[in-house]
Design a protein around this motif. Structure first.
Motif, PDB file in Angstrom:
ATOM      1  N   ALA A 115     -17.592  20.002  24.577  1.00 38.36           N
ATOM      2  CA  ALA A 115     -18.632  20.923  25.058  1.00 38.36           C
ATOM      3  C   ALA A 115     -19.090  21.842  23.942  1.00 38.36           C
ATOM      4  N   THR A 116     -20.414  22.089  23.882  1.00 39.23           N
ATOM      5  CA  THR A 116     -20.950  23.127  22.984  1.00 39.23           C
ATOM      6  C   THR A 116     -21.936  23.936  23.803  1.00 39.23           C
ATOM      7  N   LEU A 117     -21.770  25.240  23.804  1.00 42.79           N
ATOM      8  CA  LEU A 117     -22.640  26.097  24.607  1.00 42.79           C
ATOM      9  C   LEU A 117     -22.954  27.361  23.828  1.00 42.79           C
ATOM     10  N   HIS A 131     -13.060  24.998  33.146  1.00 47.48           N
ATOM     11  CA  HIS A 131     -11.652  24.820  33.512  1.00 47.48           C
ATOM     12  C   HIS A 131     -11.497  23.690  34.531  1.00 47.48           C
ATOM     13  N   GLU A 132     -12.469  23.576  35.431  1.00 40.05           N
ATOM     14  CA  GLU A 132     -12.387  22.474  36.410  1.00 40.05           C
ATOM     15  C   GLU A 132     -12.534  21.113  35.718  1.00 40.05           C
ATOM     16  N   ASP A 152      -8.947  16.294  29.052  1.00 37.65           N
ATOM     17  CA  ASP A 152      -8.938  17.281  27.971  1.00 37.65           C
ATOM     18  C   ASP A 152     -10.365  17.662  27.580  1.00 37.65           C
ATOM     19  N   LEU A 153     -10.514  18.919  27.207  1.00 40.49           N
ATOM     20  CA  LEU A 153     -11.843  19.434  26.864  1.00 40.49           C
ATOM     21  C   LEU A 153     -11.735  20.154  25.534  1.00 40.49           C
ATOM     22  N   ILE A 154     -12.621  19.817  24.604  1.00 47.75           N
ATOM     23  CA  ILE A 154     -12.614  20.549  23.331  1.00 47.75           C
ATOM     24  C   ILE A 154     -13.979  21.226  23.139  1.00 47.75           C
ATOM     25  N   LEU A 209      -7.619  22.785  27.512  1.00 45.45           N
ATOM     26  CA  LEU A 209      -8.898  23.170  26.895  1.00 45.45           C
ATOM     27  C   LEU A 209      -8.614  23.752  25.523  1.00 45.45           C
ATOM     28  N   ARG A 210      -9.271  23.196  24.502  1.00 43.99           N
ATOM     29  CA  ARG A 210      -9.064  23.705  23.133  1.00 43.99           C
ATOM     30  C   ARG A 210     -10.346  24.259  22.566  1.00 43.99           C
TER      31      ARG A 210
END
Ligand code: UD1
Length: 381
Positions: free
Chosen positions: A200-202, A222-223, A229-231, A253-254
């Motif tokens: 993800a980039t926000l 978080h969901e 896994d989420l980076i 989540l990293r």
């Protein structure tokens, strides 16, 4: 002897778009002015190094500020540089504050302007980029268009058709040129990434400036991290609000520092899906065949939806859409992106049923040379 060209660059996405244009114009006399809108090593220098961009001849070092303060500082810095260099053409890129500031100074000085990535429209004037795009196009003598619908947008705004050139997408030139360097295995090892992850980039003001929206966004992320896994390589703009909302307070989540171009695209290529509010990433995922969920109510790049892997989602739709993209498994853990199937129709199955994915017209790695040809013809009179 042709008059010199000045390129004005300021922010991260400009660097990726300018590299192929500057390279294709290598035989011309050209100057690169960096406004300093982006100044961190990881937002700027690393891109110059990795993309083989020439060291800027000038850095105005304007840094951060309100829109008015930043835009004004760039204008004040550029005027004496343009006076000193008497360019025959100023080339500006994209839709950032550096773009409109340079176009405005040049136009007032009677210097012709070329806009790379003209005619994109979100029709959302609450976005600073939309203001920058519309005004820059009005001031430009050469409008270089990446996508066919942009031609109609310019015509609707009274831009004469003889100023408009459909040349393809220089951001995709950069992607294609560096394709062999996007090594998903290397990046996975370097950052200790799991086999399967969402990236993800926000950074859009609408998503990361308000603590209320930021907190909801963090809850949704978080969901997603509950699923896989989420980076998140985090843009400095969103850091304070998102971290205050507990962004990294989840075991799967990293949060990473912003990545350089090569590592970033390699990480995108290896992702099971991407969540973003960026403009350029919608285009890059379209070519790489990675499902892209764009957390915005609109996009100035609709071709990434009609031809590519992009889908617009609200915060409420984000988690179900991510679940679906993960279930469809369009991009496996080995990061087998769609670039190998360029040109053909490929099922990517975003948002239910396999959609036909096609490479947008002229996104073929040759936009830089096409732009250079028009520029050289223009300067030769
Ligand atoms: C700008 C562009 C946006 C583009 C984005 C890509 C405008 C109006 N927006 O947004 O279209 O998608 O770049 O990154 O031009 N900051 C740093 N270090 C840096 C740069 C910025 O810490 O090197 C922080 C500062 O706190 C700054 C904030 O980020 O105030 C915003 O930077 P700014 O250049 O004003 O806009 P971006 O959000 O980066």
């Amino acid at each position: 002897m042709l008059q010199p060209i000045v390129h004005v660059l300021g922010a991260r996405p400009n660097f990726v778009k300018a590299a192929p244009v500057i390279s294709a114009l290598r035989d011309a006399e050209q100057t690169v002015i960096h406004t300093g809108q982006h100044y961190d090593e990881r937002m700027s220098e690393i891109f110059f190094r990795e993309l083989g961009l020439p060291e800027p001849d000038v850095n105005l070092e304007v840094g951060s500020g309100s829109h008015a303060a930043q835009t004004a500082a760039i204008m004040i810095g550029l005027e004496p540089e343009f006076t000193k260099r008497s360019p025959g053409l100023v080339i500006v890129y994209g839709d950032v504050n550096s773009t409109i500031a340079a176009a405005l100074v040049a136009a007032k000085m009677g210097i012709p302007v070329a806009h790379v990535e003209a005619g994109l429209r979100s029709f959302d004037m609450t976005m600073p980029e939309e203001v920058n795009r519309r005004l820059t196009d009005q001031l430009s003598d050469l409008c270089f268009v990446t996508s066919p619908e942009a031609i109609g947008h310019l015509a609707d705004e009274g831009v004469s058709v003889d100023r408009v050139y459909f040349v393809g997408n220089p951001m995709i030139d950069t992607l294609m040129k560096n394709l062999d360097t996007f090594d998903t295995a290397r990046v996975r090892a370097a950052y200790e990434l799991p086999d399967r992850y969402v990236l993800a980039t926000l950074h859009r003001p609408a998503n990361v400036d308000s603590p209320r929206v930021g907190a909801e966004l963090v809850r949704r992320l978080h969901e997603i991290a509950d699923l896989t896994d989420l980076i998140i390589p985090l843009h400095p703009r969103g850091r304070s609000v998102l971290m205050a909302a507990g962004l990294d307070d989840h075991p799967r989540l990293r949060v990473l520092d912003p990545l350089g171009y090569i590592d970033f695209i390699a990480a995108v290529r290896g992702a099971a899906a991407v969540v973003t509010d960026s403009g350029g990433i919608q285009e890059e995922t379209t070519i790489l065949g990675v499902p892209c969920l764009t957390v915005r109510p609109n996009t100035e790049r609709p071709i990434t939806i009609t031809h590519g892997t992009n889908r617009l989602v609200t915060l409420g739709e984000l988690v179900p859409a991510a679940r679906k993209a993960l279930a469809n498994g369009a991009n496996g853990a080995n990061g087998a992106g769609g670039i190998g199937s360029a040109g053909g129709a490929v099922g990517v199955g975003l948002g239910g049923g396999a959609a036909a994915r096609r490479i947008p017209p002229l996104w073929d790695g040759q936009a830089g040379p096409r732009i250079a040809e028009v520029v050289m013809r223009y300067l030769s009179g």
